[in-house]
Design a protein around this motif. Structure first.
Motif, mmCIF file in Angstrom:
data_model
loop_
_atom_site.group_PDB
_atom_site.id
_atom_site.type_symbol
_atom_site.label_atom_id
_atom_site.label_comp_id
_atom_site.label_asym_id
_atom_site.label_seq_id
_atom_site.Cartn_x
_atom_site.Cartn_y
_atom_site.Cartn_z
ATOM 1 N N ILE A 111 0.660 -1.200 -0.059
ATOM 2 C CA ILE A 111 0.019 -0.137 0.018
ATOM 3 C C ILE A 111 1.023 1.162 -0.024
ATOM 4 C CG2 ILE A 111 -1.810 1.379 1.386
ATOM 5 C CD1 ILE A 111 -2.665 -1.245 2.285
ATOM 6 N N CYS A 112 1.978 1.133 0.904
ATOM 7 C CA CYS A 112 2.789 2.336 1.066
ATOM 8 C C CYS A 112 3.671 2.815 -0.430
ATOM 9 C CB CYS A 112 3.825 2.122 2.100
ATOM 10 S SG CYS A 112 5.001 3.541 2.576
ATOM 11 N N ILE A 113 4.003 1.615 -0.786
ATOM 12 C CA ILE A 113 4.901 1.706 -2.064
ATOM 13 C C ILE A 113 4.169 2.069 -3.413
ATOM 14 C CG2 ILE A 113 6.327 0.784 -3.726
ATOM 15 C CD1 ILE A 113 7.823 1.383 -1.031
ATOM 16 N N GLY A 114 2.814 1.543 -3.178
ATOM 17 C CA GLY A 114 1.899 1.767 -4.365
ATOM 18 C C GLY A 114 1.394 3.220 -4.726
ATOM 19 N N ARG A 115 1.799 3.948 -3.512
ATOM 20 C CA ARG A 115 1.280 5.350 -3.680
ATOM 21 C C ARG A 115 2.149 5.930 -4.887
ATOM 22 N NH1 ARG A 115 -3.269 4.599 -2.628
ATOM 23 N NH2 ARG A 115 -3.576 6.856 -2.967
ATOM 24 N N VAL A 116 3.110 5.709 -5.128
ATOM 25 C CA VAL A 116 4.319 6.242 -6.125
ATOM 26 C C VAL A 116 3.675 6.103 -7.486
ATOM 27 C CG1 VAL A 116 6.507 6.410 -6.919
ATOM 28 C CG2 VAL A 116 6.020 6.169 -4.616
ATOM 29 N N PHE A 117 3.086 4.969 -7.808
ATOM 30 C CA PHE A 117 2.736 4.686 -9.190
ATOM 31 C C PHE A 117 1.493 4.852 -9.554
ATOM 32 C CE2 PHE A 117 5.717 1.669 -7.479
ATOM 33 C CZ PHE A 117 6.850 1.676 -8.268
ATOM 34 N N PRO A 118 1.504 5.678 -10.882
ATOM 35 C CA PRO A 118 0.023 6.136 -11.093
ATOM 36 C C PRO A 118 -0.760 4.953 -11.672
ATOM 37 C CG PRO A 118 1.828 7.302 -12.558
ATOM 38 C CD PRO A 118 2.490 6.296 -11.670
ATOM 39 N N GLY A 119 -2.151 4.918 -11.371
ATOM 40 C CA GLY A 119 -3.171 3.916 -11.409
ATOM 41 C C GLY A 119 -3.092 3.038 -10.269
ATOM 42 N N VAL A 120 -1.776 2.333 -10.000
ATOM 43 C CA VAL A 120 -1.749 1.644 -8.639
ATOM 44 C C VAL A 120 -2.215 2.113 -7.720
ATOM 45 C CG1 VAL A 120 -0.158 0.092 -7.451
ATOM 46 C CG2 VAL A 120 0.182 0.189 -10.129
ATOM 47 N N ARG A 121 -1.916 3.508 -7.451
ATOM 48 C CA ARG A 121 -2.181 4.425 -6.171
ATOM 49 C C ARG A 121 -3.753 4.195 -6.048
ATOM 50 N NH1 ARG A 121 -0.804 9.340 -9.110
ATOM 51 N NH2 ARG A 121 1.467 8.732 -8.732
ATOM 52 N N THR A 122 -4.444 4.084 -6.901
ATOM 53 C CA THR A 122 -5.816 3.903 -6.957
ATOM 54 C C THR A 122 -6.383 2.639 -6.706
ATOM 55 O OG1 THR A 122 -6.358 6.072 -7.665
ATOM 56 C CG2 THR A 122 -8.097 4.274 -7.756
ATOM 57 N N LEU A 123 -5.871 1.882 -7.814
ATOM 58 C CA LEU A 123 -6.233 0.571 -7.963
ATOM 59 C C LEU A 123 -5.932 -0.358 -6.860
ATOM 60 C CD1 LEU A 123 -5.778 -0.081 -11.796
ATOM 61 C CD2 LEU A 123 -7.793 0.596 -10.674
ATOM 62 N N ILE A 124 -5.118 -0.409 -6.110
ATOM 63 C CA ILE A 124 -4.516 -1.338 -5.033
ATOM 64 C C ILE A 124 -5.556 -1.054 -3.787
ATOM 65 C CG2 ILE A 124 -3.053 0.503 -3.587
ATOM 66 C CD1 ILE A 124 -0.998 -2.019 -3.447
ATOM 67 N N SER A 125 -6.487 -0.079 -3.818
ATOM 68 C CA SER A 125 -7.333 0.235 -2.625
ATOM 69 C C SER A 125 -8.584 -0.808 -2.837
ATOM 70 C CB SER A 125 -7.799 1.794 -2.721
ATOM 71 O OG SER A 125 -6.971 2.585 -2.578
ATOM 72 N N VAL A 126 -8.796 -1.271 -4.017
ATOM 73 C CA VAL A 126 -9.850 -2.241 -4.066
ATOM 74 C C VAL A 126 -9.754 -3.601 -3.563
ATOM 75 C CG1 VAL A 126 -11.521 -3.386 -5.832
ATOM 76 C CG2 VAL A 126 -10.740 -0.969 -6.179
ATOM 77 N N PRO A 127 -8.244 -4.321 -3.819
ATOM 78 C CA PRO A 127 -8.155 -5.618 -3.544
ATOM 79 C C PRO A 127 -7.702 -5.351 -2.084
ATOM 80 C CG PRO A 127 -6.326 -4.510 -4.859
ATOM 81 C CD PRO A 127 -7.347 -3.984 -5.022
ATOM 82 N N ALA A 128 -7.188 -4.182 -1.342
ATOM 83 C CA ALA A 128 -6.862 -4.107 0.014
ATOM 84 C C ALA A 128 -8.203 -4.200 0.745
ATOM 85 C CB ALA A 128 -6.461 -2.734 0.262
#
Length: 205
Positions: A111-128
């Motif tokens: 979650i922390c590292i994903g905040r840097v990458f466009p797209g991932v920073r939003t999409l990672i919230s759903v599986p989380a």
């Protein structure tokens, strides 16, 4: 982007960051660089710490929607959708299982590292949300990762000043290159997914 930030102030930055996390194509890089640039201008009505704070709050507000959607949906409720429509996104059930297992194991770090990458920073919230990472853990690590990244962008804009126009001129065409690469990658993944689905049907038949 500069004109929107200057006209909206803190409220405008907050709203832009909420939208950036709801609709990934909106670039936080430009929002925060423009906000930092404006904060460094003589007579500015916003400050560097202030824009970082409201940007993090906007990020949390935008991610709240996706996280809670994933939590409501759940893995098992999502599984039939993957089974039916997953091939359009080059995703099958085993991909879903691998992703959720990885997120359960590496959740806070991802979650922390994903905040840097466009797209991932939003999409990672759903599986989380789907794997039910505790709300406190999710929002804490989202705030930490976002705070570091957004601070970097804001500080860069603050000190760039006269060079900001050059950055703005380069980012826009680069964004179109990224879109083109993403579209090509999607087409390749789609073709692979259909081939994989066809081979599986042949093996089962």
């Amino acid at each position: 982007m500069r004109s929107l930030v200057e006209a909206g102030g803190y409220g405008g930055i907050f709203l832009l960051m909420v939208l950036e996390n709801l609709f990934p194509p909106i670039p936080s890089e430009l929002i925060m660089a423009a906000a930092g640039f404006h904060a460094g201008e003589p007579g500015a009505t916003i400050s560097l710490p202030g824009i970082i704070l409201v940007a993090v709050l906007g990020t949390l507000a935008g991610n709240l929607f996706w996280y809670e959607l994933g939590r409501w949906l759940g893995v098992e409720r999502f599984r039939p959708l993957v089974r039916r429509f997953g091939k359009w996104f080059a995703v099958e059930e085993e991909d879903l299982d691998r992703a959720t297992d990885m997120l359960r194991r590496w959740g806070p770090f991802a979650i922390c590292i994903g905040r840097v990458f466009p797209g991932v920073r939003t999409l990672i919230s759903v599986p989380a949300g789907m794997v039910e990472i505790p709300r406190g853990v999710f929002y804490l690590w989202t705030a930490l990762g976002s705070g570091v990244w957004l601070s970097f962008l804001a500080v860069a804009g603050y000190f760039l000043q006269d060079h900001y126009a050059l950055v703005e001129r380069w980012v826009e065409p680069l964004a179109w290159v990224v879109v083109g690469v993403a579209a090509g990658g999607y087409a390749a993944h789609l073709a692979y997914a259909f081939r994989r689905s066809r081979r599986r049907r042949q093996q089962q038949g």
